[in-house]
Scaffold this motif. Sequence first.
Motif, PDB file in Angstrom:
ATOM      1  N   ARG A 124      77.728 -18.080 -21.914  1.00 21.64           N
ATOM      2  CA  ARG A 124      79.167 -18.101 -21.637  1.00 21.64           C
ATOM      3  C   ARG A 124      79.920 -17.183 -22.607  1.00 21.64           C
ATOM      4  N   ASN A 125      79.273 -16.879 -23.734  1.00 20.03           N
ATOM      5  CA  ASN A 125      79.843 -15.955 -24.718  1.00 20.03           C
ATOM      6  C   ASN A 125      81.241 -16.374 -25.196  1.00 20.03           C
ATOM      7  N   GLY A 126      81.379 -17.685 -25.436  1.00 20.13           N
ATOM      8  CA  GLY A 126      82.667 -18.220 -25.893  1.00 20.13           C
ATOM      9  C   GLY A 126      82.655 -18.561 -27.371  1.00 20.13           C
ATOM     10  N   PHE A 127      83.351 -19.663 -27.729  1.00 15.93           N
ATOM     11  CA  PHE A 127      83.508 -20.036 -29.134  1.00 15.93           C
ATOM     12  C   PHE A 127      82.162 -20.416 -29.757  1.00 15.93           C
ATOM     13  N   TYR A 128      81.290 -21.124 -28.981  1.00 16.79           N
ATOM     14  CA  TYR A 128      79.979 -21.513 -29.519  1.00 16.79           C
ATOM     15  C   TYR A 128      79.152 -20.266 -29.825  1.00 16.79           C
ATOM     16  N   ALA A 129      79.158 -19.317 -28.897  1.00 16.97           N
ATOM     17  CA  ALA A 129      78.391 -18.079 -29.112  1.00 16.97           C
ATOM     18  C   ALA A 129      78.890 -17.364 -30.368  1.00 16.97           C
TER      19      ALA A 129
END
Length: 579
Positions: free
Chosen positions: A565-570
């Motif tokens: 997803r390449n979001g905050f976790y990434a």
Amino acid sequence: MKKNKGTVGKVLKLIGPYKYLLLLSLVFAMISVALTLYAPILIGDGVDVLIGKGQVNFPEVFAILKKLAVVIVLTCVAQWLMNLCNNRITYRVVKDVRIKAFARLQVLPLKYVDSHPQGETISRIITDVEQFSDGLLMGFSQFFTGIVTILGTLVFMLGIHVQIALVVILITPVSLFVASFIAKRTYTMFQKQSETRAEMTSLVEEMIGNQKTVQAFGYGEEALKRFDAINRNLQTCSLKAIFFSSITNPSTRFVNGLVYAGVGITGAVFAMRGAISVGQLSCFLTYANQYTKPFNEISSVITELQNALACARRVFDFIEEETETVDQKDAVVLSQVQGEVKLVDVSFSYQPEVPLLEHLNLTVKPGQKIAIVGPTGCGKTTLINLLMRFYDLDGGQILLDGNAVSKVTKDSLRASFGMVLQETWLKSGSIAENIAYGNPGATREEVIAAAKAAHAHGFIKRMPEGYDTVITEDGGNLSQGQKQLLCIARVMLKLPPMLILDEATSSIDTRTEIQIQKAFQKMMQGRTSFIVAHRLSTIREADVILVMKDGNIIEQGDHKTLLARNGFYAELYQSQFAE
């Protein structure tokens, strides 16, 4: 003063169960006083049989001396029995107070513990109770005896000569006024002294518990300045309290001197007129001395009682602190927990004006491994506290196997979780006792098996007495990693249906961490588990990863899904593993 009266009422309520001992004490006090007051009459009679030079009625003198000896022996026995009763009352009352205070400590909500210095709480339970004990013992020993002596002396004096007794009665209010005037001012000063003493205890406890940090950051000089400021404040409070309490005795002695002089002058006039004999005058002077003596003692006792009441009020305030929310009468006792957890529109904040968790929703299936990640202060540990019901929700509800946790008994709820926290806690005792803390009935074989599973067996065997090695408070003679291994072994011994691991391997070396993670994987099979971690490498195998930020779950999914997803976790993950 209303609060003072309320405190006295609470003290009397505590004495209630021991009213028979109190009654016995009063009886022995009356016997002791009556015998003490009878002695001057015998001495007066002895003076009267000394008719003149060479005219002594020796048979009568010896008879009086025998009576006097019997009176003295009986007085000593009565006083000893009275003090025995007083000691029993005092120490039983103090025991009850300490038990109540410690019992209240066990049921205080976590918000009280978080918002009050530990040293202050320790001061209330130990120092303030000790001060209360000293004042109560002195009160029983001297207060009642003094009052009975004053009343008894007045009766005896009125029986000998009314006019001289009236002189004593007229001067008495002056002594009472002096004692009352000083008592009103000493209470507030002793209260301030007690509060400042608690502040000092808190600082000392803080410095001792964090001495390594103090030395590492060179905080010693600043700590000394803080201690010096509190010490000077305590000196000021103590000097004021001691000054007012110390002027009590000289003031009452001055009044006593007036009483004695008044009796001497008035008695001499009546003796010269033949209204009383020389022996009766001598008896009257002895009574005047005995009458005024209790005023000195009572004024001194009042000062001590003011200190005791100030301390007692602090203890009673602690005992009356609001407890954790009580279980409802129809609260469910959990058994055969499957581990299904649901958060429905959950809201919570430590301070009303600072929102933390808002409208949080989550569904956890039985046996799932749920990892919770996010920046510091986002609400990860708060979520754990709410699951354990250390805090009650502001809104929404948490369901465990379909039961709202607010309608479940706290004991059965908390027994359903096993916790390993970043902050370790061990008690003073053997290593085996610490591992079996949550399961005292465990056999030695079970303890050893849990230690092996936690990879703690090796270092334990190297200890001087193995599993019987006694460790100091909070495991002071162990490394941080060793302490955490013992905490992990404690959970592995109990193995409840659900687990909470809050930075459980933060103090363990990488090689041991790999072994522990394997042990955790085995332990978590079939158990709903919540894992709070900053090191994202430890939670890649989780079924669901919750990414929290500013009190909300902004992302959830497994490791691969969240990376894709390449979001905050990434972003968090790449910040830890970027070259």
